[in-house]
Design a protein around this motif. Structure first.
Motif, PDB file in Angstrom:
ATOM      1  N   UNK A  42     -26.288  -1.070   3.538  1.00 27.45           N
ATOM      2  CA  UNK A  42     -25.320  -0.045   3.938  1.00 27.45           C
ATOM      3  C   UNK A  42     -24.980   0.797   2.710  1.00 27.45           C
ATOM      4  N   UNK A  43     -25.083   2.103   2.859  1.00 26.15           N
ATOM      5  CA  UNK A  43     -24.837   2.951   1.701  1.00 26.15           C
ATOM      6  C   UNK A  43     -24.436   4.353   2.164  1.00 26.15           C
ATOM      7  N   UNK A  44     -23.443   4.896   1.451  1.00 28.74           N
ATOM      8  CA  UNK A  44     -22.932   6.224   1.824  1.00 28.74           C
ATOM      9  C   UNK A  44     -24.048   7.271   1.768  1.00 28.74           C
ATOM     10  N   UNK A  45     -24.917   7.119   0.749  1.00 26.76           N
ATOM     11  CA  UNK A  45     -25.973   8.117   0.597  1.00 26.76           C
ATOM     12  C   UNK A  45     -26.972   8.054   1.756  1.00 26.76           C
ATOM     13  N   UNK A  46     -27.028   6.916   2.445  1.00 27.55           N
ATOM     14  CA  UNK A  46     -27.965   6.822   3.572  1.00 27.55           C
ATOM     15  C   UNK A  46     -27.292   7.174   4.895  1.00 27.55           C
ATOM     16  N   UNK A  47     -25.989   7.433   4.823  1.00 30.02           N
ATOM     17  CA  UNK A  47     -25.255   7.840   6.029  1.00 30.02           C
ATOM     18  C   UNK A  47     -25.360   6.786   7.137  1.00 30.02           C
ATOM     19  N   UNK A  48     -25.279   5.524   6.768  1.00 35.11           N
ATOM     20  CA  UNK A  48     -25.440   4.445   7.763  1.00 35.11           C
ATOM     21  C   UNK A  48     -24.277   3.449   7.671  1.00 35.11           C
ATOM     22  N   UNK A  49     -23.077   3.987   7.404  1.00 33.45           N
ATOM     23  CA  UNK A  49     -21.954   3.106   7.090  1.00 33.45           C
ATOM     24  C   UNK A  49     -20.965   2.955   8.250  1.00 33.45           C
ATOM     25  N   UNK A  50     -20.183   1.879   8.164  1.00 36.25           N
ATOM     26  CA  UNK A  50     -18.985   1.742   8.993  1.00 36.25           C
ATOM     27  C   UNK A  50     -17.824   1.788   8.006  1.00 36.25           C
ATOM     28  N   UNK A  51     -17.042   2.844   8.077  1.00 36.58           N
ATOM     29  CA  UNK A  51     -15.950   3.021   7.120  1.00 36.58           C
ATOM     30  C   UNK A  51     -14.802   2.071   7.426  1.00 36.58           C
ATOM     31  N   UNK A  52     -14.252   1.480   6.364  1.00 32.24           N
ATOM     32  CA  UNK A  52     -13.130   0.551   6.544  1.00 32.24           C
ATOM     33  C   UNK A  52     -11.916   1.283   7.138  1.00 32.24           C
ATOM     34  N   UNK A  53     -11.751   2.556   6.777  1.00 33.13           N
ATOM     35  CA  UNK A  53     -10.582   3.303   7.257  1.00 33.13           C
ATOM     36  C   UNK A  53     -10.938   4.249   8.417  1.00 33.13           C
ATOM     37  N   UNK A  54     -12.141   4.119   8.945  1.00 29.85           N
ATOM     38  CA  UNK A  54     -12.554   4.987  10.049  1.00 29.85           C
ATOM     39  C   UNK A  54     -11.810   4.596  11.326  1.00 29.85           C
ATOM     40  N   UNK A  55     -11.503   5.586  12.172  1.00 29.98           N
ATOM     41  CA  UNK A  55     -10.773   5.223  13.396  1.00 29.98           C
ATOM     42  C   UNK A  55     -11.707   4.528  14.387  1.00 29.98           C
ATOM     43  N   UNK A  56     -11.071   3.784  15.275  1.00 38.64           N
ATOM     44  CA  UNK A  56     -11.808   2.921  16.198  1.00 38.64           C
ATOM     45  C   UNK A  56     -12.817   3.714  17.038  1.00 38.64           C
ATOM     46  N   UNK A  57     -12.412   4.925  17.451  1.00 34.51           N
ATOM     47  CA  UNK A  57     -13.277   5.736  18.316  1.00 34.51           C
ATOM     48  C   UNK A  57     -14.576   6.102  17.573  1.00 34.51           C
ATOM     49  N   UNK A  58     -14.430   6.535  16.325  1.00 35.52           N
ATOM     50  CA  UNK A  58     -15.616   6.921  15.547  1.00 35.52           C
ATOM     51  C   UNK A  58     -16.512   5.707  15.290  1.00 35.52           C
ATOM     52  N   UNK A  59     -15.874   4.580  14.968  1.00 37.12           N
ATOM     53  CA  UNK A  59     -16.685   3.375  14.705  1.00 37.12           C
ATOM     54  C   UNK A  59     -17.486   3.036  15.966  1.00 37.12           C
ATOM     55  N   UNK A  60     -16.815   3.083  17.120  1.00 33.78           N
ATOM     56  CA  UNK A  60     -17.514   2.729  18.358  1.00 33.78           C
ATOM     57  C   UNK A  60     -18.638   3.725  18.659  1.00 33.78           C
ATOM     58  N   UNK A  61     -18.391   5.004  18.453  1.00 33.13           N
ATOM     59  CA  UNK A  61     -19.443   6.011  18.717  1.00 33.13           C
ATOM     60  C   UNK A  61     -20.686   5.723  17.885  1.00 33.13           C
ATOM     61  N   UNK A  62     -20.480   5.313  16.638  1.00 30.33           N
ATOM     62  CA  UNK A  62     -21.634   5.020  15.768  1.00 30.33           C
ATOM     63  C   UNK A  62     -22.295   3.692  16.120  1.00 30.33           C
ATOM     64  N   UNK A  63     -21.455   2.728  16.482  1.00 30.83           N
ATOM     65  CA  UNK A  63     -21.985   1.396  16.807  1.00 30.83           C
ATOM     66  C   UNK A  63     -22.759   1.418  18.130  1.00 30.83           C
ATOM     67  N   UNK A  64     -22.245   2.174  19.079  1.00 28.71           N
ATOM     68  CA  UNK A  64     -22.828   2.236  20.432  1.00 28.71           C
ATOM     69  C   UNK A  64     -24.302   2.658  20.376  1.00 28.71           C
ATOM     70  N   UNK A  65     -24.622   3.558  19.467  1.00 25.75           N
ATOM     71  CA  UNK A  65     -26.008   4.065  19.414  1.00 25.75           C
ATOM     72  C   UNK A  65     -26.852   3.365  18.332  1.00 25.75           C
ATOM     73  N   UNK A  66     -26.269   2.362  17.687  1.00 24.09           N
ATOM     74  CA  UNK A  66     -27.022   1.675  16.611  1.00 24.09           C
ATOM     75  C   UNK A  66     -28.186   0.886  17.218  1.00 24.09           C
ATOM     76  N   UNK A  67     -29.351   0.894  16.542  1.00 20.68           N
ATOM     77  CA  UNK A  67     -30.504   0.177  17.079  1.00 20.68           C
ATOM     78  C   UNK A  67     -30.272  -1.337  17.161  1.00 20.68           C
TER      79      UNK A  67
END
Ligand code: SF4
Length: 333
Positions: free
Chosen positions: A193-218
């Motif tokens: 996981x790395x910011x430069x790879x744009x593949x992160x789950x932010x500790x302070x990210x809101x729940x909706x954004x985390x879910x949107x990213x997780x939902x489409x994760x392979x």
């Protein structure tokens, strides 16, 4: 008592890889050695690549806030901003004059970064400033990732060379790699996981954004249809379950995935429960600090005061060792 030094990049965007890979370890170190655990937000390092001047102060503040929210307690440990203790620069210059250019040009990180950015001299000198950061406090231990081991080796060489040439002032610090630190794969499943790879789950990210990213994760590519059995051992989502879910959920996923008893979306929803169970208290602390910014600035002020005291003592020894004319000798009382 041990002194541990670690640098924190000035970004408020910490992700779960930073949290599990480093911050949790720092909290443990702080519990053991208190104020001798020194954490420095390295704003002078940040300007070795082009930066936006309007963002730097905010990012430095945000880094302090995010790390405090994630568990660094400034009442226990020492937290400060590098630029608030100018002795870092002074010692860095003295070490610069003693460091062969070839040692710096051979650094892997310099070679990598100089391919991505225009090469400023500061980028080359980065490890010398890092050596100054560490040795200013005579730290004996530096918790780092594998990619920083080469820099700590250089710090040891800098200390050895100075001690041999001038006076035995500095310890030779050891790199400490936390073997228990979790290696957190990125959401894309393609490496760390790395910011430069744009593949992160932010500790302070809101729940909706985390879910949107997780939902489409392979997930396991074998699970084309809901009825296809899968293999959790090759699925990033299962790795996250191991880090965030309770044992019961973990066992359920491990069994049900293999017999198509659970679908990937439901599996990810289960993961969200465990993940938010860890992140929500951190996010609440962050919101509290955001509305009480003086708790962050007070921490930085007292951290810098404590560090200035140590830094001034070290620099007195260093200046004398290299033979500078002491200013206070010019007009004796
Ligand atoms: S059920 Fe869970 S562990 Fe299995 S492939 Fe889907 S997301 Fe991965």
């Amino acid at each position: 008592m041990k002194t541990v030094f670690s640098g924190i990049q000035p970004t408020g965007e910490i992700h779960i890889g930073n949290y599990l890979g480093a911050i949790r370890n720092w909290v443990r170190i702080g519990d053991q050695i208190g104020q001798n655990a020194i954490f420095c937000i390295v704003d002078y390092h940040a300007i070795t690549i082009p930066h936006a001047r309007e963002d730097l102060a905010r990012l430095t503040f945000d880094a302090a806030l995010a790390n405090m929210a994630a568990g660094l307690d400034p009442n226990k440990i020492t937290l400060f901003a590098q630029s608030h203790v100018p002795e870092h620069m002074e010692l860095s210059w003295i070490f610069t004059t003693q460091t062969p250019l070839g040692n710096l040009e051979g650094m892997t990180q310099f070679k990598d970064k100089s391919e991505q950015h225009s090469v400023l001299a500061g980028l080359l000198m980065y490890p010398v400033l890092q050596a100054a950061d560490i040795l200013l406090y005579k730290a004996d231990t530096v918790p780092v990732g594998e990619d920083q081991v080469q820099h700590i080796e250089l710090t040891r060489e800098v200390a050895r060379r100075f001690n041999a040439r001038f006076a035995p002032i500095f310890p030779e610090p050891k790199a400490s790699i936390d073997q228990s630190a979790a290696r957190v794969p990125g959401l894309d499943g393609a490496g760390k996981m790395s910011k430069s790879k744009n593949n992160t789950i932010g500790v302070l990210e809101d729940q909706k954004t985390i879910w949107e990213n997780l939902r489409v994760a392979p997930t396991d590519p074998a699970r084309v249809r809901r009825s296809d059995p899968g293999n959790p051992d090759i699925c990033t989502i299962f790795t996250y379950h191991k880090l965030f879910s309770d044992l019961e959920t973990l066992q359920m996923v491990n069994t049900e995935c293999r017999v198509a008893g659970i679908g990937c979306v439901d599996c990810k929803k289960k993961l969200m429960e465990g993940l938010m169970g860890t992140l929500e208290p951190i996010q609440e602390r962050a919101a509290h600090l955001r509305s009480h910014p003086s708790e962050v600035t007070d921490a930085l002020v007292s951290g810098a005061e404590r560090c200035s005291k140590i830094a001034k003592e070290t620099m007195l020894e260093v200046r004398e060792a290299i033979g500078l004319l002491p200013r206070n000798s010019l007009r004796p009382a």
